[in-house]
Design an enzyme around this catalytic site. Sequence first.
Site, short mmCIF file in Angstrom:
data_model
loop_
_atom_site.label_atom_id
_atom_site.label_comp_id
_atom_site.label_asym_id
_atom_site.label_seq_id
_atom_site.Cartn_x
_atom_site.Cartn_y
_atom_site.Cartn_z
N CYS A 122 0.90 -1.15 0.00
CA CYS A 122 0.00 0.00 0.00
C CYS A 122 0.94 1.20 0.00
O CYS A 122 1.53 1.51 1.04
CB CYS A 122 -0.90 0.01 1.24
N CYS A 153 -0.43 4.23 2.37
CA CYS A 153 -0.49 4.10 3.83
C CYS A 153 -0.22 2.67 4.24
O CYS A 153 0.95 2.24 4.22
CB CYS A 153 -1.81 4.61 4.38
N SER A 154 -1.23 1.91 4.62
CA SER A 154 -0.97 0.59 5.16
C SER A 154 -2.13 -0.36 4.89
O SER A 154 -2.34 -1.30 5.65
CB SER A 154 -0.72 0.70 6.66
N CYS A 155 -2.91 -0.10 3.82
CA CYS A 155 -4.06 -0.95 3.53
C CYS A 155 -3.61 -2.40 3.35
O CYS A 155 -2.62 -2.67 2.68
CB CYS A 155 -4.76 -0.46 2.27
#
Lengths: 93, 196
Positions: free
Chosen positions: B104, B107-109
């Site tokens: 991602c 971000c951090s999906c």
Amino acid sequence: MSRINDVGGMAGFPPIVEEPDEPRFHADWEAHVFALNGALIKRGVYDLDEFRDAQERLPVAEYLGSSYYERWFAAITTLLAEKGIATPAELEP
Amino acid sequence: MSEDHGSSLISARVRHVEALLEARGLLADGEIDTRIDEFAAGGTPANGARVVARAWVDAGFRERLLADANAALPEVGLSMAGGLQEQRLKVVANDVDEHHVLVCTLCSCYPIALLGPSPSWYKSEAYRSRVVRDPRSVLAEFGVTLPADTRISVWDASAESRYMVLPRRPEGTAALEEAALAALVTRKGLIGTALL
């Protein structure tokens, strides 16, 4: 203009480091920040898109200088102030 | 150590905000602890592993999974609807010609329902920035060396879309049952930064 979180393709970051047997959270406060965010979204204080946006518009130096959950907490307090839940001063101990 | 000092500072700030929200009726007593416990009891890579093992033994399930993962997950008792919002899931299958890896960049999906919490390296700027530009060398650092003619596809998750890798079934596992196969599947295998 892209924001600082849009790092895909950017050069110059340090090497990738793997942490063996990494715990779910590295400190108790991280778990609390995680849970706090979920509770506030569930209550409709803000939504997930607003939460992401609040992280992505952190000042560049703060974004890069913060750990993952420090960013979360900064986004939460930003939104609580912007939504009029508390003043910035009230949010500090 | 300065990190400990920083940690106790933020720890006090978090406690303060929690107490303030409780006082203003925006947090119920014990709500935070309940959420932490629920998260601890939630998704783990064992879920993703179960999906993979089923796909290895059941060609029909594999086909349905690759066509519409959200619709296929309930067949193994799983769902993408457990989090704050339901996300679309696409499962991408490795084969001899192509290797898939997830990121991602923004971000951090990550598919927490199937993989549990993501590792810190997945959330790091280092990984997010480089894997889209130079996946082959990033994979090599993880110990994944692919033949030069193996195509690498990098899947960039977003707020609404999540991905999971369906790794190749290891050689010599024809005799293994589904549960034993699931035990071979690792978190990094499901992200694409390891081979099984």
